[in-house]
Motif scaffolding. Structure first.
Motif, PDB file in Angstrom:
ATOM      1  N   GLN A  50      -6.079   4.785  -4.797  1.00  0.00           N
ATOM      2  CA  GLN A  50      -4.887   4.137  -5.336  1.00  0.00           C
ATOM      3  C   GLN A  50      -3.637   4.413  -4.497  1.00  0.00           C
ATOM      4  N   GLY A  51      -3.838   4.993  -3.323  1.00  0.00           N
ATOM      5  CA  GLY A  51      -2.726   5.177  -2.393  1.00  0.00           C
ATOM      6  C   GLY A  51      -1.990   6.489  -2.498  1.00  0.00           C
ATOM      7  N   HIS A  52      -2.468   7.422  -3.345  1.00  0.00           N
ATOM      8  CA  HIS A  52      -1.717   8.658  -3.593  1.00  0.00           C
ATOM      9  C   HIS A  52      -1.377   9.427  -2.317  1.00  0.00           C
ATOM     10  N   TRP A  53      -2.367   9.654  -1.458  1.00  0.00           N
ATOM     11  CA  TRP A  53      -2.172  10.538  -0.316  1.00  0.00           C
ATOM     12  C   TRP A  53      -1.147   9.967   0.656  1.00  0.00           C
ATOM     13  N   GLY A  54      -1.336   8.723   1.064  1.00  0.00           N
ATOM     14  CA  GLY A  54      -0.384   8.119   1.987  1.00  0.00           C
ATOM     15  C   GLY A  54       1.011   8.030   1.403  1.00  0.00           C
ATOM     16  N   GLN A  55       1.087   7.771   0.096  1.00  0.00           N
ATOM     17  CA  GLN A  55       2.390   7.655  -0.551  1.00  0.00           C
ATOM     18  C   GLN A  55       3.075   9.010  -0.680  1.00  0.00           C
ATOM     19  N   VAL A  56       2.300  10.074  -0.822  1.00  0.00           N
ATOM     20  CA  VAL A  56       2.876  11.412  -0.777  1.00  0.00           C
ATOM     21  C   VAL A  56       3.417  11.704   0.630  1.00  0.00           C
ATOM     22  N   LEU A  57       2.633  11.325   1.644  1.00  0.00           N
ATOM     23  CA  LEU A  57       3.070  11.547   3.022  1.00  0.00           C
ATOM     24  C   LEU A  57       4.315  10.744   3.363  1.00  0.00           C
ATOM     25  N   ILE A  70      -7.050   1.617   3.631  1.00  0.00           N
ATOM     26  CA  ILE A  70      -8.282   0.860   3.398  1.00  0.00           C
ATOM     27  C   ILE A  70      -9.116   1.571   2.340  1.00  0.00           C
ATOM     28  N   ASP A  71      -9.779   0.767   1.534  1.00  0.00           N
ATOM     29  CA  ASP A  71     -10.662   1.316   0.511  1.00  0.00           C
ATOM     30  C   ASP A  71     -11.764   0.302   0.209  1.00  0.00           C
ATOM     31  N   GLN A  72     -12.918   0.826  -0.114  1.00  0.00           N
ATOM     32  CA  GLN A  72     -14.069  -0.026  -0.421  1.00  0.00           C
ATOM     33  C   GLN A  72     -13.892  -0.795  -1.730  1.00  0.00           C
ATOM     34  N   GLU A  73     -13.161  -0.198  -2.674  1.00  0.00           N
ATOM     35  CA  GLU A  73     -13.053  -0.771  -4.012  1.00  0.00           C
ATOM     36  C   GLU A  73     -11.854  -1.713  -4.128  1.00  0.00           C
ATOM     37  N   PRO A  74     -12.089  -2.998  -4.366  1.00  0.00           N
ATOM     38  CA  PRO A  74     -10.970  -3.941  -4.538  1.00  0.00           C
ATOM     39  C   PRO A  74     -10.015  -3.514  -5.651  1.00  0.00           C
ATOM     40  N   LYS A  75     -10.559  -2.885  -6.694  1.00  0.00           N
ATOM     41  CA  LYS A  75      -9.726  -2.443  -7.817  1.00  0.00           C
ATOM     42  C   LYS A  75      -8.684  -1.440  -7.350  1.00  0.00           C
ATOM     43  N   TRP A  76      -9.095  -0.507  -6.498  1.00  0.00           N
ATOM     44  CA  TRP A  76      -8.156   0.510  -6.026  1.00  0.00           C
ATOM     45  C   TRP A  76      -7.146  -0.079  -5.046  1.00  0.00           C
ATOM     46  N   VAL A  77      -7.588  -1.035  -4.228  1.00  0.00           N
ATOM     47  CA  VAL A  77      -6.664  -1.676  -3.282  1.00  0.00           C
ATOM     48  C   VAL A  77      -5.513  -2.336  -4.028  1.00  0.00           C
ATOM     49  N   GLU A  78      -5.840  -3.057  -5.099  1.00  0.00           N
ATOM     50  CA  GLU A  78      -4.790  -3.720  -5.876  1.00  0.00           C
ATOM     51  C   GLU A  78      -3.882  -2.707  -6.560  1.00  0.00           C
ATOM     52  N   LYS A  79      -4.467  -1.620  -7.040  1.00  0.00           N
ATOM     53  CA  LYS A  79      -3.666  -0.577  -7.681  1.00  0.00           C
ATOM     54  C   LYS A  79      -2.740   0.093  -6.669  1.00  0.00           C
ATOM     55  N   LYS A  81      -1.483  -1.267  -4.010  1.00  0.00           N
ATOM     56  CA  LYS A  81      -0.392  -2.212  -3.730  1.00  0.00           C
ATOM     57  C   LYS A  81       0.682  -2.128  -4.812  1.00  0.00           C
ATOM     58  N   ARG A  82       0.249  -2.055  -6.068  1.00  0.00           N
ATOM     59  CA  ARG A  82       1.224  -1.985  -7.170  1.00  0.00           C
ATOM     60  C   ARG A  82       2.002  -0.681  -7.134  1.00  0.00           C
ATOM     61  N   ARG A  83       1.313   0.423  -6.826  1.00  0.00           N
ATOM     62  CA  ARG A  83       1.992   1.712  -6.744  1.00  0.00           C
ATOM     63  C   ARG A  83       3.018   1.700  -5.607  1.00  0.00           C
ATOM     64  N   GLY A  88       8.840   1.328  -3.917  1.00  0.00           N
ATOM     65  CA  GLY A  88       9.706   0.690  -2.938  1.00  0.00           C
ATOM     66  C   GLY A  88       9.171   0.755  -1.521  1.00  0.00           C
ATOM     67  N   LEU A  89       7.841   0.860  -1.387  1.00  0.00           N
ATOM     68  CA  LEU A  89       7.223   1.006  -0.076  1.00  0.00           C
ATOM     69  C   LEU A  89       6.501  -0.257   0.389  1.00  0.00           C
ATOM     70  N   GLU A  90       6.567  -1.322  -0.397  1.00  0.00           N
ATOM     71  CA  GLU A  90       5.713  -2.484  -0.135  1.00  0.00           C
ATOM     72  C   GLU A  90       6.012  -3.163   1.208  1.00  0.00           C
ATOM     73  N   LYS A  91       7.198  -2.996   1.763  1.00  0.00           N
ATOM     74  CA  LYS A  91       7.513  -3.631   3.042  1.00  0.00           C
ATOM     75  C   LYS A  91       6.879  -2.891   4.222  1.00  0.00           C
ATOM     76  N   ARG A  92       6.569  -1.622   4.026  1.00  0.00           N
ATOM     77  CA  ARG A  92       5.993  -0.815   5.124  1.00  0.00           C
ATOM     78  C   ARG A  92       4.546  -0.416   4.879  1.00  0.00           C
ATOM     79  N   PHE A  93       4.100  -0.414   3.617  1.00  0.00           N
ATOM     80  CA  PHE A  93       2.766   0.053   3.264  1.00  0.00           C
ATOM     81  C   PHE A  93       1.926  -1.128   2.785  1.00  0.00           C
ATOM     82  N   SER A  94       0.779  -1.340   3.420  1.00  0.00           N
ATOM     83  CA  SER A  94      -0.126  -2.417   3.026  1.00  0.00           C
ATOM     84  C   SER A  94      -1.527  -1.865   2.813  1.00  0.00           C
ATOM     85  N   TYR A  95      -2.328  -2.571   2.026  1.00  0.00           N
ATOM     86  CA  TYR A  95      -3.652  -2.089   1.651  1.00  0.00           C
ATOM     87  C   TYR A  95      -4.665  -3.223   1.722  1.00  0.00           C
TER      88      TYR A  95
END
Length: 305
Positions: A50-57, A70-79, A81-83, A88-95
């Motif tokens: 769900q992006g925790h590690w990169g978002q902490v970094l 990148i993640d194998q699970e589409p469910k986590w990729v969408e989560k 993105k929402r996180r 406020g990271l959506e312009k620099r962080f993509s999944y």
């Protein structure tokens, strides 16, 4: 993320609020200085969940840095993105969807490639590391956060500290047998963190550094902080729904060399112990330092001549 039988999504039980308390920010800032993080412009977060590690970094990365998860699970990729949007990271962080052992990226693309508690789920962790190195720029930094989970069996609480030596040894034997079984079934090694520096050396990385996170999660009455409330609720949720699947635990135990009779005896005992911890928490009597062994291992890809 591992491409395995998916009865339950990878780390599904660990994607709650508790993960937000996994790291001390001042420790990560120190690691950023050691890694010279100011030189990082592009990051790949492998098995991002769900992006925790990169978002902490993101709290220690330069403000212009871009990250792809990148993640194998589409469910986590969408989560994820929402996180990112909420932070406020959506312009620099993509999944995007992708497998750790076949990263959907050309060679030599990223300044930093990283993962958190991903290699422990892999049947072939060295192959995943090779992929991570492939997409790393020459001179780029590889960072992985991986634990020794077996060590947690010897972390005591107000209830377990007085147990007999025999009981303590039984606990270690049961969990070690399950870990061996998981390895033999090709479903990962829950204590792989101990082996990562050797893998880095084997793969030709340079300037290999290994540290242990300074984060503990002490739990003691009256459980007043936000973190303690989350930790308490996590324990209670585990006990309500069952922290471990009996079927899966038996499968690992047998594959690791255990017997059905030995499993049944331990399982009954574990359920009894869990009930004691649950009652102790509800009565606000339970306490523990909440220690863990989480390694941060880093190394640099050889620069081109």
């Amino acid at each position: 993320m591992p491409d395995q039988k998916r009865k339950k999504l990878h780390s599904a039980d660990y994607f709650g609020e508790a993960r937000d308390f996994w790291w001390n920010l001042d420790f990560l800032k120190l690691m950023g200085q050691r890694w010279h993080i100011e030189n990082v412009n592009t990051v790949l977060d492998v098995g991002c969940g769900q992006g925790h590690w990169g978002q902490v970094l993101s709290q220690i990365l330069p403000v212009h840095t871009t990250l792809v998860g990148i993640d194998q699970e589409p469910k986590w990729v969408e989560k994820a993105k929402r996180r990112a949007q909420d932070l406020g990271l959506e312009k620099r962080f993509s999944y995007v969807q992708g497998n750790a052992d076949a990263i959907p990226s050309p060679d030599c693309q990223f300044d930093l490639v990283t993962c958190q508690t991903v290699l422990i789920h892999m049947a072939a962790p060295v192959k995943v590391l090779e992929e991570m190195i492939r997409v790393l720029k020459p001179g780029g930094l590889l960072v992985v956060a991986e634990p020794n989970n077996l060590a947690g069996v010897l972390m005591f609480s107000s209830l377990s500290a007085g147990e007999s030596i025999e009981q303590i040894c039984q606990d270690v034997e049961f969990h070690a047998t399950c870990e061996r079984g998981k390895i033999s079934l090709g479903e990962g090694n829950s204590s792989l963190g101990d082996l990562v520096p050797g893998y880095f050396a084997q793969l030709g990385l340079q300037n290999i550094q290994t540290y242990i996170s300074d984060k503990a999660s002490p739990l003691f009455p009256p459980y007043s902080s936000k973190e303690q409330k989350v930790s308490k609720q996590l324990y209670l949720d585990w006990f309500e729904r069952g922290r471990w699947s009996r079927e899966e635990s038996l499968r690992y135990f047998l594959a690791g060399g255990g017997t059905e009779q030995g499993f049944e005896a331990y399982w009954v005992q574990m359920l009894r112990k869990n009930k004691s911890v649950e009652n102790s928490l509800l009565n606000e009597e339970f306490h523990t330092s909440g220690g863990a062994v989480m390694y941060l291992v880093s190394g640099r890809k050889q620069d081109t001549p």
